[in-house]
Write a protein that holds these residues in place. Structure first.
Motif, mmCIF file in Angstrom:
data_model
loop_
_atom_site.group_PDB
_atom_site.id
_atom_site.type_symbol
_atom_site.label_atom_id
_atom_site.label_comp_id
_atom_site.label_asym_id
_atom_site.label_seq_id
_atom_site.Cartn_x
_atom_site.Cartn_y
_atom_site.Cartn_z
ATOM 1 N N CYS A 14 -12.018 -14.231 -28.087
ATOM 2 C CA CYS A 14 -12.435 -12.867 -28.422
ATOM 3 C C CYS A 14 -13.288 -12.826 -29.691
ATOM 4 O O CYS A 14 -13.703 -11.754 -30.119
ATOM 5 N N CYS A 28 -6.465 -16.459 -31.843
ATOM 6 C CA CYS A 28 -5.932 -15.371 -32.650
ATOM 7 C C CYS A 28 -4.556 -14.971 -32.158
ATOM 8 O O CYS A 28 -3.762 -14.426 -32.900
ATOM 9 N N CYS A 32 -4.834 -15.138 -26.121
ATOM 10 C CA CYS A 32 -6.124 -15.802 -26.047
ATOM 11 C C CYS A 32 -5.937 -17.287 -25.743
ATOM 12 O O CYS A 32 -6.735 -17.888 -25.036
HETATM 13 ZN ZN LIG Z 1 -8.604 -14.009 -29.584
#
Ligand SMILES: [Zn+2]
Length: 70
Positions: A14, A28, A32
């Protein structure tokens, strides 16, 4: 102005900034990381990382084992 050497990368999924202190680094979040894993799996990559198979205890074949099965 002291410069702190904090390793910071961007989440490959992202593009959000991630610190190396993040438990999911370099991602993160766990989400993800899972997405990335899925990408690799669907991409047909061959990963030669050690597989953790400690979840399944090694079973030794015993005579009782086969007799117990229907
Ligand atoms: Zn991420």
């Amino acid at each position: 102005m002291p410069r702190k050497r904090v390793l910071k990368l961007r989440c490959p999924i992202c593009k959000k900034a991630v610190r190396s202190s993040n438990p999911e680094f370099p991602f993160c979040s766990e989400r993800c990381r899972t997405i990335d894993l899925g990408k690799w799996a669907s991409g047909g990559y061959v990963i030669s990382s050690p597989v953790k198979d400690a979840e399944e205890p090694i079973r030794e074949a015993t005579p009782e084992d086969s007799e117990g099965e229907p």
